[in-house]
Design a protein around this motif. Structure first.
Motif, PDB file in Angstrom:
ATOM      1  N   TRP A 216       0.819  -1.205   0.000  1.00  0.00           N
ATOM      2  CA  TRP A 216       0.000   0.000   0.000  1.00  0.00           C
ATOM      3  C   TRP A 216       0.856   1.260   0.000  1.00  0.00           C
ATOM      4  N   SER A 217       0.446   2.239  -0.804  1.00  0.00           N
ATOM      5  CA  SER A 217       1.118   3.536  -0.824  1.00  0.00           C
ATOM      6  C   SER A 217       0.065   4.603  -1.072  1.00  0.00           C
ATOM      7  N   PRO A 218      -0.105   5.570  -0.172  1.00  0.00           N
ATOM      8  CA  PRO A 218      -1.134   6.598  -0.345  1.00  0.00           C
ATOM      9  C   PRO A 218      -0.813   7.523  -1.514  1.00  0.00           C
ATOM     10  N   ASP A 219      -1.858   7.999  -2.160  1.00  0.00           N
ATOM     11  CA  ASP A 219      -1.674   8.928  -3.281  1.00  0.00           C
ATOM     12  C   ASP A 219      -1.984  10.360  -2.860  1.00  0.00           C
ATOM     13  N   SER A 220      -1.922  10.606  -1.553  1.00  0.00           N
ATOM     14  CA  SER A 220      -2.229  11.929  -1.021  1.00  0.00           C
ATOM     15  C   SER A 220      -1.189  12.312   0.008  1.00  0.00           C
ATOM     16  N   GLY A 221      -0.927  13.601   0.124  1.00  0.00           N
ATOM     17  CA  GLY A 221       0.017  14.079   1.121  1.00  0.00           C
ATOM     18  C   GLY A 221      -0.621  14.350   2.464  1.00  0.00           C
ATOM     19  N   ASP A 222      -1.897  13.947   2.628  1.00  0.00           N
ATOM     20  CA  ASP A 222      -2.625  14.244   3.857  1.00  0.00           C
ATOM     21  C   ASP A 222      -2.332  13.249   4.973  1.00  0.00           C
ATOM     22  N   PHE A 223      -1.622  12.190   4.682  1.00  0.00           N
ATOM     23  CA  PHE A 223      -1.383  11.156   5.677  1.00  0.00           C
ATOM     24  C   PHE A 223      -0.230  11.560   6.589  1.00  0.00           C
ATOM     25  N   GLN A 224      -0.505  11.535   7.908  1.00  0.00           N
ATOM     26  CA  GLN A 224       0.524  11.903   8.869  1.00  0.00           C
ATOM     27  C   GLN A 224       1.474  10.742   9.156  1.00  0.00           C
ATOM     28  N   VAL A 225       1.037   9.513   8.844  1.00  0.00           N
ATOM     29  CA  VAL A 225       1.899   8.332   8.929  1.00  0.00           C
ATOM     30  C   VAL A 225       2.057   7.804   7.514  1.00  0.00           C
ATOM     31  N   ASP A 226       3.281   7.810   6.992  1.00  0.00           N
ATOM     32  CA  ASP A 226       3.453   7.440   5.591  1.00  0.00           C
ATOM     33  C   ASP A 226       3.393   5.929   5.400  1.00  0.00           C
ATOM     34  N   ALA A 227       3.421   5.515   4.137  1.00  0.00           N
ATOM     35  CA  ALA A 227       3.239   4.108   3.807  1.00  0.00           C
ATOM     36  C   ALA A 227       4.353   3.238   4.379  1.00  0.00           C
ATOM     37  N   VAL A 228       5.587   3.736   4.341  1.00  0.00           N
ATOM     38  CA  VAL A 228       6.708   2.955   4.863  1.00  0.00           C
ATOM     39  C   VAL A 228       6.530   2.713   6.364  1.00  0.00           C
ATOM     40  N   ALA A 229       6.127   3.767   7.088  1.00  0.00           N
ATOM     41  CA  ALA A 229       5.900   3.615   8.531  1.00  0.00           C
ATOM     42  C   ALA A 229       4.769   2.633   8.800  1.00  0.00           C
ATOM     43  N   PHE A 230       3.694   2.705   8.008  1.00  0.00           N
ATOM     44  CA  PHE A 230       2.573   1.786   8.206  1.00  0.00           C
ATOM     45  C   PHE A 230       2.995   0.344   7.951  1.00  0.00           C
ATOM     46  N   GLN A 231       3.832   0.142   6.952  1.00  0.00           N
ATOM     47  CA  GLN A 231       4.332  -1.200   6.669  1.00  0.00           C
ATOM     48  C   GLN A 231       5.204  -1.704   7.819  1.00  0.00           C
ATOM     49  N   ASP A 232       6.035  -0.820   8.373  1.00  0.00           N
ATOM     50  CA  ASP A 232       6.867  -1.202   9.513  1.00  0.00           C
ATOM     51  C   ASP A 232       6.002  -1.570  10.721  1.00  0.00           C
ATOM     52  N   ILE A 233       4.954  -0.775  10.963  1.00  0.00           N
ATOM     53  CA  ILE A 233       4.025  -1.048  12.063  1.00  0.00           C
ATOM     54  C   ILE A 233       3.363  -2.406  11.862  1.00  0.00           C
ATOM     55  N   SER A 234       2.913  -2.664  10.648  1.00  0.00           N
ATOM     56  CA  SER A 234       2.217  -3.914  10.347  1.00  0.00           C
ATOM     57  C   SER A 234       3.111  -5.120  10.611  1.00  0.00           C
ATOM     58  N   ARG A 235       4.359  -5.025  10.188  1.00  0.00           N
ATOM     59  CA  ARG A 235       5.290  -6.146  10.406  1.00  0.00           C
ATOM     60  C   ARG A 235       5.566  -6.343  11.892  1.00  0.00           C
TER      61      ARG A 235
END
Length: 235
Positions: free
Chosen positions: A29-48
């Motif tokens: 997953w990678s967001p297509d908006s700059g509105d996310f305060q937690v970016d995709a890389v951080a979310f992936q790290d959290i998920s793992r």
């Protein structure tokens, strides 16, 4: 995908298809908006990290045998703020976050806490427990209905009401149990549950209704603080 779900903070029994979800694995997953305060890389790290900690706790507690978590993102931009736990066709646990849920988080700790809360529902076997409670309560209301001469559709309504009441009477305890274990999983994953629990500050307080779906926010924060204290995270 079978959808017996634990929603983010209400706990409800739902039986329907989840095929309408446009989901994507967290690692893709990678967001297509700059509105996310937690970016995709951080979310992936959290998920793992949370997935690994939840699996370890799941195996340690041995209340369920299916401990391989999958984290998905619902791509529907109109889906409300939510995260929930369900099971796939192989009965493996799945946690689904909506885009708006990810967007609403102020920091990685909040997302980790919400994710850990949802994994805790599975580790504690809440889906099986709520199904069992619903069946037992429906049987009781069925017997009461027969006692008062009900049959046909009236008896079906009594059974349905019994199942709903049985689940709702226990739903707050389930949420508090998930908050407690979620605090431990959040910590084990390397995040701060006390920071994560600040998400409650932005949730409307449900109060203390008898058949409400949420415990009071203050009660939920209290159990996080008490658990954190036992972990040595606070005085």
């Amino acid at each position: 995908m079978r959808r017996l779900t634990f929603l983010l903070f209400p706990l409800v029994l739902v039986a329907c298809s989840a095929d309408f979800l446009r989901v994507q694995p967290a690692e893709e997953w990678s967001p297509d908006s700059g509105d996310f305060q937690v970016d995709a890389v951080a979310f992936q790290d959290i998920s793992r990290a949370v997935g690994k900690a939840a699996r370890a706790e799941c195996l340690r507690q041995s209340k369920v045998s299916n401990c391989d978590f999958t984290i998905l993102v619902d791509l529907n931009p109109r889906a409300p703020v939510n995260a929930f736990q369900t099971l796939d066709k192989q009965d493996q646990p799945v946690i689904i976050f909506t885009r708006s849920m990810i967007q609403s988080a102020k920091n990685p700790d909040e997302l980790a806490f919400v994710m850990a809360h949802e994994t805790a529902h599975h580790v504690l076997g809440h889906i099986a427990r709520q199904t069992e409670i619903a069946q037992e309560s429906a049987a009781i209301f069925n017997d009461l209905g027969k006692l008062y001469g009900e049959d046909g559709k009236e008896l079906e309504r009594s059974q349905k009401l019994g199942a709903e009441v049985g689940v709702q009477v226990n739903v707050k305890d389930f949420e508090l149990e998930a908050d407690q274990l979620g605090t431990i999983i959040t910590h084990n994953a390397g995040y701060d549950p006390l920071v994560g629990a600040k998400y409650f500050d932005r949730l409307p307080d449900p109060g203390d209704e008898f058949l409400g779906t949420h415990p009071p926010n203050a009660e939920r924060v209290q159990i996080v603080v008490e658990t954190a204290r036992q972990l040595g995270l606070t005085e």
